[in-house]
Design a protein around this motif. Structure first.
Motif, short mmCIF file in Angstrom:
data_model
loop_
_atom_site.label_atom_id
_atom_site.label_comp_id
_atom_site.label_asym_id
_atom_site.label_seq_id
_atom_site.Cartn_x
_atom_site.Cartn_y
_atom_site.Cartn_z
N GLY A 17 -1.76 38.26 -1.10
CA GLY A 17 -1.45 38.00 0.31
C GLY A 17 -2.22 36.86 0.95
O GLY A 17 -1.64 35.99 1.59
N LEU A 18 -3.53 36.87 0.76
CA LEU A 18 -4.36 35.88 1.45
C LEU A 18 -4.08 34.45 0.96
O LEU A 18 -4.00 33.51 1.76
N LEU A 60 -0.60 33.43 2.14
CA LEU A 60 -0.63 33.13 3.57
C LEU A 60 -1.09 31.69 3.78
O LEU A 60 -0.51 30.95 4.59
N ASN A 65 -9.68 39.39 -9.05
CA ASN A 65 -9.76 40.61 -8.26
C ASN A 65 -9.61 40.26 -6.78
O ASN A 65 -10.05 39.20 -6.35
N GLU A 118 -10.90 41.95 -4.29
CA GLU A 118 -12.05 42.34 -3.48
C GLU A 118 -13.28 41.93 -4.28
O GLU A 118 -13.20 41.72 -5.49
N PRO A 119 -14.43 41.81 -3.62
CA PRO A 119 -15.58 41.24 -4.34
C PRO A 119 -16.03 42.13 -5.50
O PRO A 119 -16.19 43.32 -5.34
N ALA A 120 -16.20 41.53 -6.64
CA ALA A 120 -16.79 42.23 -7.77
C ALA A 120 -18.29 41.94 -7.68
O ALA A 120 -18.68 40.79 -7.58
N GLN A 125 -17.69 29.22 -4.40
CA GLN A 125 -17.53 29.16 -2.95
C GLN A 125 -18.33 28.01 -2.37
O GLN A 125 -17.84 27.23 -1.56
N VAL A 172 -5.28 39.92 11.59
CA VAL A 172 -4.01 39.38 11.15
C VAL A 172 -2.78 40.21 11.55
O VAL A 172 -1.67 39.93 11.12
N ALA A 213 -4.35 45.31 6.17
CA ALA A 213 -4.63 44.49 7.35
C ALA A 213 -3.33 44.06 8.03
O ALA A 213 -3.15 44.22 9.23
N GLY A 243 -0.15 42.82 5.65
CA GLY A 243 0.98 42.79 4.74
C GLY A 243 1.83 41.59 5.12
O GLY A 243 1.92 41.22 6.30
C1 26Q Z 1 -14.05 38.03 -2.85
C2 26Q Z 1 -15.29 37.88 -3.47
C3 26Q Z 1 -15.38 37.86 -4.85
C4 26Q Z 1 -14.23 37.94 -5.61
C5 26Q Z 1 -12.99 38.09 -5.01
C6 26Q Z 1 -12.92 38.14 -3.63
C7 26Q Z 1 -11.60 38.32 -2.97
C8 26Q Z 1 -10.49 37.62 -3.42
C9 26Q Z 1 -9.25 37.79 -2.81
C10 26Q Z 1 -11.46 39.16 -1.89
C11 26Q Z 1 -10.21 39.34 -1.27
C12 26Q Z 1 -9.10 38.65 -1.73
C13 26Q Z 1 -7.77 38.76 -1.13
C14 26Q Z 1 -7.48 39.53 -0.10
C15 26Q Z 1 -6.13 39.63 0.44
O1 26Q Z 1 -5.17 39.13 -0.13
N1 26Q Z 1 -5.96 40.30 1.60
C16 26Q Z 1 -4.65 40.44 2.22
O2 26Q Z 1 -4.48 39.36 3.12
C17 26Q Z 1 -3.15 39.34 3.61
C18 26Q Z 1 -3.01 38.11 4.49
O3 26Q Z 1 -3.67 38.29 5.70
C19 26Q Z 1 -2.84 40.61 4.38
O4 26Q Z 1 -1.48 40.58 4.74
C20 26Q Z 1 -3.12 41.84 3.53
O5 26Q Z 1 -2.97 43.00 4.30
C21 26Q Z 1 -4.52 41.76 2.95
O6 26Q Z 1 -4.75 42.83 2.08
#
Ligand code: 26Q
Length: 835
Positions: free
Chosen positions: A138-139, A142, A290, A292-294, A304, A455, A674, A676
């Motif tokens: 998603g992120l 976007l 991933n 979310e942060p590993a 970064q 969002v 958040a 979708g």
């Molecule tokens: C962070 C640190 C280390 C490794 C990976 C990450 C990491 C990578 C990608 C943390 C998060 C993401 C991606 C998150 C994501 O896609 N979130 C989504 O964002 C969308 C756009 O705003 C929303 O629609 C979704 O609800 C939300 O889950």
């Protein structure tokens, strides 16, 4: 040699000015340009050209036309000294370029016609393209939609990110399990990017800091690093739809500095020298898969910092080049932080201004704070980024000092505002003290930004009342909402050309592609039987296309007349693919127990990747495939239920799914998703949504009308209450006979060749912990699905609802979102450039 199709035997081209041949927009010019590019760029005669040669020739033909517009646009932006948006994102999930660029240039038909003249199969050429999968989901997608919209609404913009050599892995399914294959998107070359070998910046890591007195006697700090790499710019032009505006996507590739190895080389340490080079080039090698942060991945922190530092150095270079002084930096640029992944930019801009450009702290902080804005994309506590102070100290010692100083000044402000409230000071600090000291990136982003946004409405409100509550109390004016949007160019016009044609015919022109609120014009046609029939024909044709694809790639035969019930998104417990599965098994069981039980024919389609280290998500994929294997081969349910898993859900594959879906599954636990954005893509293509009141579902339902949306489940408030009252999934399991027998059936080994243990980790977790309250929402979900089934039996009514869904989706265009950012957050204006 047969010469029938070689360039030599082509009829002589009329002597046209060189530019016309190279960038003309007529079918004839496109045809000639294609031939030229095949010959002069790919170095091929037509009769020996591979599909990739043909694709490359087509891509270069389109690129020439992009470049012409880009250079003109850049000149125009420069002349007007336009304020520029810099979108900083660790991910850009672009998807295939060719079809989108043809559309935005307005030459889709001319190109196809030229292809026909040249006896080329254009769809085969398009299928050759490797999509740049430089994001997780998603992120990242976007960010790509926002680049398209920034250009289309004519706002000067640069996207900054990382040119990963390996994007998100390719997913294959073996024996029902996900297997990851590395993504080699660059192996045949990338015709859309232009390397800027001369545009490179040094980025330092490690070492220590030293104080010294400069020539004016002022105390300064110097960072003596022990590693330096270069970031090299690779530029991709992003053209807007029907305009001359082109944004720049500038991605950084890491390289070892040219002089990297001499020291080691001279003392004979050949291995050490090469090792240093490899290490430098590792930085931009691979996207972390991933979402979310590993915990504590050092390379991720380096990535970064790497892209943030290159981007800020580039912005400073541009500003010094045009204006000459950094005093007006924040007037020239606004930098949007796409989540906390680029939040280091706050400390890095301070370092560049103070240490490298000799600015005083207060002025530097004023500029920094006015430059950045931050978008939050998650409420899940485990997804909030933190880095251990120890790691920070090792990799970025100077930044840690700067963060301490930012924190010291910030906490003084908190203490003055909330006298004696030391608990609050502890909660708000940029450094968390519990469980080892860690830097809280979200706090750094909020303190360093002048605007913070969520969002979707619900999400933005929860940001203010939960994770950033203390910050909202301190700076309420800083908090905003900008509900996400998606680009209708890619997600309707490119992916669903039949629907786009019907809409354009009905609305009279293609204005809706620039102003999606025009879709409202479709509303009256919801009651027009003839129109509904055409609508249904469009949907059925898309379902046939998908059915063909699934037969070839997922080895499942599905009936295009059945209800296509689709859940496509990353695999996550909070997204609750297992809730969907419990419903499927419930239906299966009902049919088995009562062969006369009537259910509407349904095809359940799943798609999505699991993070390679996320065991539970991978087990969910296995369970989907295992349930599919049993159901699809059971003659008793044949013709009624089918389950298919689409392998390798990507932008391209998404474009196959959205047009073909009848029902869109948006069933996350309320308060967790958040926003979708898939929910928007499905609905824009005429799928009805079954969903909870989560993320942007709330607003989709408001727009399309509650009577055109299948709502079920607890609200975010109810979730909170239920959790604090004590949640006992075991009691629900015991109290609902159907649920119990469904879970028991999974545990019986029916779906695992008699092995009762395979899915136990999943079912035990549901019955004992169930952190995402699948069991609490099960009954409401199954009942709601029964209403879906009933609605499906009334075709006219279903089609009517489908039309109204599309007609009322105007709000969810990313153009609307970008206009809101521009007006309320960025204070930037459109700079139209004619095409
Ligand atoms: C962070 C640190 C280390 C490794 C990976 C990450 C990491 C990578 C990608 C943390 C998060 C993401 C991606 C998150 C994501 O896609 N979130 C989504 O964002 C969308 C756009 O705003 C929303 O629609 C979704 O609800 C939300 O889950």
């Amino acid at each position: 040699m047969t010469t029938a199709q070689t360039p030599q035997s082509e009829p002589p081209v009329p002597a046209a000015p060189r530019e016309r041949t190279r960038t003309g927009m007529s079918q004839e010019a496109l045809k000639q340009a294609f031939i030229d590019n095949l010959f002069y760029v790919q170095g091929r005669f037509r009769d020996v050209a591979t599909p990739n040669d043909l694709y490359m020739a087509a891509a270069y033909t389109v690129r020439d036309r992009l470049l012409e517009r880009w250079l003109k646009c850049a000149q125009s932006y420069k002349d007007s000294a336009a304020r520029t948006v810099c979108y900083l994102s660790a991910e850009f999930l672009l998807g295939p370029h060719l079809a989108n660029n043809l559309l935005n240039l307005g030459i889709t038909e001319a190109a196809h016609a030229a292809g026909v003249e040249l006896e080329l199969d254009f769809s085969e050429i398009m299928a050759t393209e490797e999509e740049p999968g430089l994001g997780n989901g998603g992120l990242g997608r976007l960010a790509a939609c926002y680049m398209d919209s920034l250009s289309t609404v004519q706002i000067p913009a640069i996207g900054y990110g990382i040119r990963y050599e390996f994007g998100i892995f390719d997913q294959e399914i073996e024996n029902g399990w996900q297997v990851e294959k590395s993504d080699t998107w660059l192996k045949n070359g990338n015709p859309w990017e232009i390397p800027r070998y001369k545009l490179r910046f040094p980025v330092k890591f490690g070492g220590h800091t030293e104080q010294y007195h400069d020539e004016h006697g002022a105390l300064r700090v110097r960072w003596a690093a022990d590693l330096e790499v270069n970031g090299v710019a690779y530029d991709t032009p992003i053209l807007g739809y029907g305009v001359g505006n082109v944004s720049l996507l500038r991605l950084w590739k890491s390289e070892a500095p040219e002089s990297f190895d001499f020291q080691a080389f001279n003392v004979g340490d050949y291995y050490g020298a090469v090792h240093a080079k490899i290490e430098a080039e590792t930085l931009s090698k691979v996207l972390y898969p991933n979402d979310e942060p590993a915990a504590g991945k050092e390379l991720r922190l380096k990535q970064q910092y790497f892209f943030v530092s290159c981007s800020l150095q580039d912005m400073i270079r541009l500003h010094l080049h045009t204006v000459g002084s950094l005093d007006s930096f924040a007037e020239k640029f606004v930098a949007q932080l796409n989540d906390t992944h680029p939040a280091l930019a706050v400390a890095e801009l301070m370092r560049l201004l103070v240490d490298e450009h000799g600015m005083g702290w207060d002025q530097a902080w004023d500029i920094t704070h006015r430059t950045f804005c931050y978008t939050n994309h998650t409420l899940l506590p485990e997804a909030l980024e933190t880095w251990s102070v120890r790691l920070f100290e090792k990799i970025l010692p100077r930044h840690l000092e700067l963060i301490y100083e930012i924190n010291r000044r910030f906490l003084d402000e908190v203490r003055i505002r909330f006298l004696g409230d030391e608990d609050r000071v502890t909660r708000m600090s940029l450094i968390s003290e519990d469980g080892g000291r860690r830097v809280r990136m979200a706090h750094l982003a909020v303190v360093g930004a002048r605007a913070v946004n969520g969002v979707a409405e619900l999400h933005s409100n929860l940001v203010k009342t939960t994770i950033l509550k203390d910050f909202y109390e301190l700076w309420p004016e800083r908090f905003h909402n900008v509900t996400n949007g998606v680009t209708p160019r890619r997600f309707i016009a490119v992916s669903n050309p039949r629907l786009a044609k019907l809409i354009t015919e009905t609305c009279g022109d293609d204005r809706w592609l620039r102003d999606l609120s025009c879709l409202r014009q479709l509303e009256p046609y919801a009651d027009d039987a003839e129109f509904r029939a055409r609508w249904r024909a469009v949907k059925t044709a898309a379902k046939r296309d998908l059915a063909r694809w699934l037969e070839q790639h997922a080895w499942v035969k599905v009936d295009p007349q059945s209800l296509f019930d689709v859940q496509a998104k990353r695999l996550h417990e909070y997204k609750r693919q297992h809730l969907n599965l419990l419903h499927i098994v419930s239906l299966y069981q009902r049919i088995k127990q009562d062969p006369n039980h009537s259910v509407v024919p349904r095809t359940f389609i799943f798609g999505g990747k699991a993070a390679p280290g996320y065991y539970m998500a991978k087990l969910m994929i296995k369970l989907i495939n295992a349930v599919g294997e049993v159901i699809n081969h059971d003659p008793q349910v044949n013709g009624t239920l089918r389950v298919a898993f689409m392998p390798n859900f990507s932008v391209q594959n998404g474009q196959r799914l959205y047009p073909a879906a009848d029902l869109s599954e948006q069933i996350s636990l309320a308060g967790k998703e958040a926003s979708g954005t898939g929910n928007m893509k499905f609905s824009m293509n005429g799928a009805l949504t079954i969903g909870t009141l989560d993320g942007a579902n709330v607003e989709i339902r408001e727009e399309v009308g509650p009577e055109n949306f299948f709502l079920f489940g607890m609200t975010a408030d109810e979730v909170r209450q239920r959790q604090s009252a004590g949640y006992h999934p075991w009691e629900i399991y015991q109290g609902d006979a159907e649920l119990k027998s469904v879970i028991d059936l999974i545990n019986s080994g029916l779906f695992s060749h008699g092995d009762p243990t395979l899915f136990r980790p999943l079912t035990d977790h549901l019955v004992n912990q169930d952190p995402f309250m699948v069991l609490a929402d099960y009954r409401a979900y199954v009942d709601c699905q029964a209403r879906v089934g009933t609605a499906w039996t009334d075709q006219h009514q279903w089609d009517r609802m489908s039309i109204l869904n599309v007609a009322r989706m105007g709000k969810f265009s990313s153009d609307r979102a970008i206009r809101e950012y521009a007006e309320h957050i960025w204070q930037v204006e459109a700079k139209p450039v004619a095409c």
